[in-house]
Design an enzyme around this catalytic site. Structure first.
Site, short mmCIF file in Angstrom:
data_model
loop_
_atom_site.label_atom_id
_atom_site.label_comp_id
_atom_site.label_asym_id
_atom_site.label_seq_id
_atom_site.Cartn_x
_atom_site.Cartn_y
_atom_site.Cartn_z
N ASP A 37 1.19 -7.67 2.31
CA ASP A 37 1.31 -6.23 2.04
C ASP A 37 2.76 -5.80 1.88
OD1 ASP A 37 0.84 -3.56 1.80
OD2 ASP A 37 -0.43 -3.37 3.57
N SER B 289 3.93 2.33 8.48
CA SER B 289 3.73 1.33 7.44
C SER B 289 5.03 1.08 6.72
CB SER B 289 2.69 1.80 6.44
OG SER B 289 1.44 1.43 6.88
N HIS C 237 0.82 -1.22 0.00
CA HIS C 237 0.00 0.00 0.00
C HIS C 237 0.85 1.26 0.00
CE1 HIS C 237 0.10 -0.03 4.56
NE2 HIS C 237 0.06 1.27 4.38
N1 ARG Z 1 -4.65 0.64 7.44
C1 ARG Z 1 -3.36 0.64 6.83
C2 ARG Z 1 -2.76 2.04 6.93
O1 ARG Z 1 -3.24 2.86 7.62
C3 ARG Z 1 -3.40 0.12 5.44
C4 ARG Z 1 -4.08 1.00 4.44
C5 ARG Z 1 -4.07 0.51 3.03
N2 ARG Z 1 -4.98 -0.60 2.78
C6 ARG Z 1 -6.29 -0.47 2.41
N3 ARG Z 1 -7.01 -1.53 2.29
N4 ARG Z 1 -6.85 0.70 2.19
O2 ARG Z 1 -2.12 2.61 6.10
N1 GLU Z 2 -1.19 1.44 7.55
C1 GLU Z 2 -0.63 2.52 8.30
C2 GLU Z 2 0.37 3.34 7.50
O1 GLU Z 2 0.23 3.53 6.33
C3 GLU Z 2 -0.05 1.97 9.55
C4 GLU Z 2 -1.13 1.58 10.41
C5 GLU Z 2 -1.26 2.46 11.60
O2 GLU Z 2 -1.81 3.56 11.52
O3 GLU Z 2 -0.75 1.98 12.62
O4 GLU Z 2 1.28 3.91 8.02
#
Ligand code: ARG
Ligand code: GLU
Length: 719
Positions: free
Chosen positions: A221, A654, A84
């Site tokens: 990921d 991330s 991502h």
């Molecule tokens: N929650 C993760 C973050 O904050 C992954 C986001 C990307 N994935 C998604 N399905 N939108 O970045």
């Molecule tokens: N998916 C998040 C990022 O892009 C990390 C997840 C979180 O917020 O801990 O940094």
């Protein structure tokens, strides 16, 4: 009497108890934590983690593309981050016929690696405590503006000097603890970063938005990039003659695996936390701001979904946008739930009562801190209605792509209308905009945005007080009552929706063309919103937030004096931090216990729910699964996929390396559990877990699924 005593002792216990897993610590000062980390299992020294004199683990870590982290895993500049995080690049190389998102991509040789204009990574060269220099000439009598100006002057001169020290150096000075301390960060920036490999989305985004922020998780990921440098190993703009960068340090990969209770360390660039905010701010967040923002995104997402489900071209164009909008939306939902469940407002109020009691214990404290809490009360009460408008501006007005697009023209247009416009500057500004316009239309669909416009105008009209509404909204709705009709009219008239017209007008931008833009219905609408905001909201809003900055600076100073033995960590601010914790499951709700790891079996299990599009793994992956063809990555007849641990992380982490006690790479951080997302405001070791990709799953995908042995051979893999 006894009761009060007990209450004080209990709350003191809560505040004083050093919760080992909480915190995002400054690498340069990690010596203060190292004994505790070693007790928890770490086998390294502070100098192994961060050193300015010798290569240390920090030299294997980069801030990736501004918002993520990445780490080096070979002597030839190979880097791993999240899928991502590489998403915009992967998407930009994708078309309907040549779809890297759908099919994945593996460069068979370095010559096939794909350049990414605009992407850069940066290494932290060093950080310096510059608090004394920065605060030397600051007087308590100064206004916030004067203070900020003085600080900027000192910071600018420090930065200018540091940036001359090396090729590709960039530096900045950042406040910590609301400006009680300042550190300078010196980075080396590399601009030639090429895409090396990515699994298809059906692995890299497996579970998609259905599983986002959720445990148990089965997302592969990750994506692979390579940093290129000039012949002297220095940063250089993209050139075919650049060569793979030779890092000072890269991570060895451990296949030894993890078990419950193992020490883990996450080393990366967390973006933003707000651990010190008061009960008032928490209430504003969970009772007002989050619910409104969530609702506006609910509306926007359901419009996106309607179009992307029936149209593949729109689906590709809106893939990254959808992911971005859905990501914060879901996080806010989890955060609100988590803070309510922890009863964060009451906990904060308890802490505030203790603070008030402490501040009343002598005249000096009373004078310095006694006014803070009543002032917080007053300022937050005044802030709430203004903050609602700010939320609607960000989410409803700027949520309309045409309006945020038009906002980019404001500067150029005002320059073009000046009688003695500087031609060179005008041309420079125009060229930048032309580039932006081209990019914008690549991923824009008018029918989607038209519907978003109608819905957002309606939401704004229904919720924001009339005196802060552009006149056209009320007029329009009285006449026709149909927001779609308004959208249809505007979108059929505007030049902003037509890339050829926009580019033609921009091409010879002069005052005549500028007026044509200004009179455009989309620009007029944008400007009506802005004008109202600037006249009635902005000034007071910033006065209040400036005052709050002073209050928080003083409040945090007081909290530190009140608890002199407590180790405080500064809120995340996109600078390099160390978080440490332990591998382990948790019990999110009564009667539910989460295990600490997942396996490929779970991918098969989810794939059996055939009506969920997010749960369709590639056929080849399931063939490997059926044949149990796991190669050296098999553990007890399966392949581990992800695991959770109690490291305190946030957005920006991330792609961060997850290291074992010896500093070897065991995983790549990519998310938090939904029950954990309140940790940006309040961490609780019972519920807060970061989610990491098990590095063995990445190796399995690269090796067995993709057959990219060339990449495996570059890595140092410890059995
Ligand atoms: N929650 C993760 C973050 O904050 C992954 C986001 C990307 N994935 C998604 N399905 N939108 O970045
Ligand atoms: N998916 C998040 C990022 O892009 C990390 C997840 C979180 O917020 O801990 O940094």
């Amino acid at each position: 009497m006894r009761k009060t005593f007990l209450f004080v002792v209990l709350s003191l216990f809560l505040v004083f108890k050093g919760i080992a897993d909480e915190g995002m610590w400054i690498p340069m000062l990690i010596g203060k934590n190292i004994a505790e980390m070693q007790r928890m299992g770490l086998k390294l020294t502070a100098e192994d983690l961060y050193s300015v004199n010798n290569a240390s683990l920090k030299d294997a870590i980069v801030q990736f593309g501004g918002g993520c982290t990445g780490e080096l895993i070979s002597a030839e500049g190979l880097l791993i981050t999240n899928h991502h995080c590489g998403y915009p690049e992967i998407q930009s190389h994708s078309t309907v016929d040549h779809n890297l998102l759908a099919n994945g991509f593996w460069a068979a040789s370095k010559a096939e690696e794909l350049p990414n204009p605009g992407l850069s990574v940066r290494f932290l060269v060093r950080m310096d405590d510059v608090t004394n220099l920065v605060l030397k000439n600051i007087a308590p009598s100064m206004t916030e503006q004067e203070r900020a100006k003085r600080i900027r002057q000192v910071a600018d001169s420090l930065v200018a000097k540091a940036e001359k020290e090396g090729i590709g150096y960039e530096a900045n000075v950042r406040p910590f603890y609301y400006g009680n301390q300042y550190y300078m960060f010196v980075y080396q920036v590399f601009e030639d970063v090429r895409l090396v490999g990515t699994p298809p989305e059906s692995i890299g985004k497996f579970g998609g938005d259905t599983d986002n922020w959720v445990w148990p998780r089965h997302t592969g990921d990750f994506s692979l990039f390579r940093i290129y440098a000039d012949k002297n190993n220095n940063p250089a703009p993209y050139s075919p003659s650049n060569v793979p960068y030779k890092p000072k340090k890269f991570f060895k990969i451990s296949m030894k695996g993890i078990k419950e209770g193992d020490f883990t360390l996450v080393y990366g660039f967390p973006g933003r936390t707000q651990q010190f905010i008061t009960s008032h701010a928490v209430r504003l967040l969970i009772d007002q701001s989050n619910p409104h923002k969530i609702n506006l995104r609910d509306i926007r997402l359901s419009i996106f979904n309607k179009f992307t489900e029936s149209n593949d071209t729109i689906a590709i164009k809106y893939a990254a946008k959808h992911a971005r909008v859905a990501n914060a939306w879901k996080k806010w939902i989890g955060e609100t739930m988590g803070l309510r469940r922890l009863d964060a407002v009451s906990k904060k109020q308890e802490q505030e009562s203790m603070f008030a009691a402490w501040a009343a214990t002598n005249p000096e404290l009373k004078e310095r801190y006694g006014w803070l809490l009543p002032t917080f009360d007053r300022l937050y009460a005044e802030l709430a209605p203004l903050s609602l408008v700010v939320d609607y501006r960000n989410e409803a007005v700027y949520g309309v792509e045409m309006l945020s697009f038009a906002s980019r023209f404001e500067r150029l247009l005002s320059m073009a209308l000046e009688p003695n416009a500087d031609k060179a500057k005008l041309a420079e500004q125009r060229n930048k905009l032309v580039e932006y316009v081209r990019d914008f239309f690549k991923d824009f669909d008018l029918s989607v945005d038209r519907e978003v416009f109608a819905a957002m105008m309606q939401a704004y009209y229904e919720r924001i007080p009339q005196k802060l509404q552009p006149e056209f909204l009320g007029k329009f709705i009285q006449q026709s009552g149909n927001w779609r009709e308004l959208a249809r009219q505007i979108y059929s008239q505007t030049a902003f929706a037509d890339s050829v017209r926009v580019l033609t007008l921009l091409n010879d931008i002069d005052s005549t063309n500028a007026r044509e833009f200004l009179n455009d219905p989309v620009f007029s609408i944008y400007f009506e919103f802005e004008d109202l905001y600037r006249k009635n909201v902005q000034k007071r809003y910033f006065e209040i937030t400036d005052s709050l900055d002073i209050l928080y600076r003083t409040y945090v100073e007081g909290l530190m004096r009140m608890q002199p033995d407590k180790r405080f960590f500064p809120d995340a601010n996109s600078t390099l931090r160390i978080a440490y914790g332990k591998v382990g499951g948790f019990a999110p709700r009564d009667g539910v216990v989460y295990d600490y790891y997942t396996t490929i079996n779970g991918i098969y299990e989810k794939s059996q729910q055939r009506d969920v599009p997010d749960y369709v793994p590639p056929k080849r992956l399931m063939e490997l699964y059926q044949a149990k063809d796991f190669g050296p990555y098999a553990v007890n007849g399966t392949v581990p996929v992800a695991f959770i641990a109690s490291n305190h992380t946030t957005g920006g982490n991330s792609g961060s390396p997850v290291l074992d006690a010896e500093g070897n790479l065991i995983g790549v951080n990519f998310d938090r559990c939904w029950e954990s997302t309140m940790s940006d405001v309040m961490f609780d070791p019972n519920y807060c877990r970061n989610i990491s990709l098990d590095i063995r799953y990445a190796l399995f995908v690269i090796d067995k699924y993709a057959g990219a042995k060339n990449l495996i051979n570059e890595m140092v893999i410890l059995q």
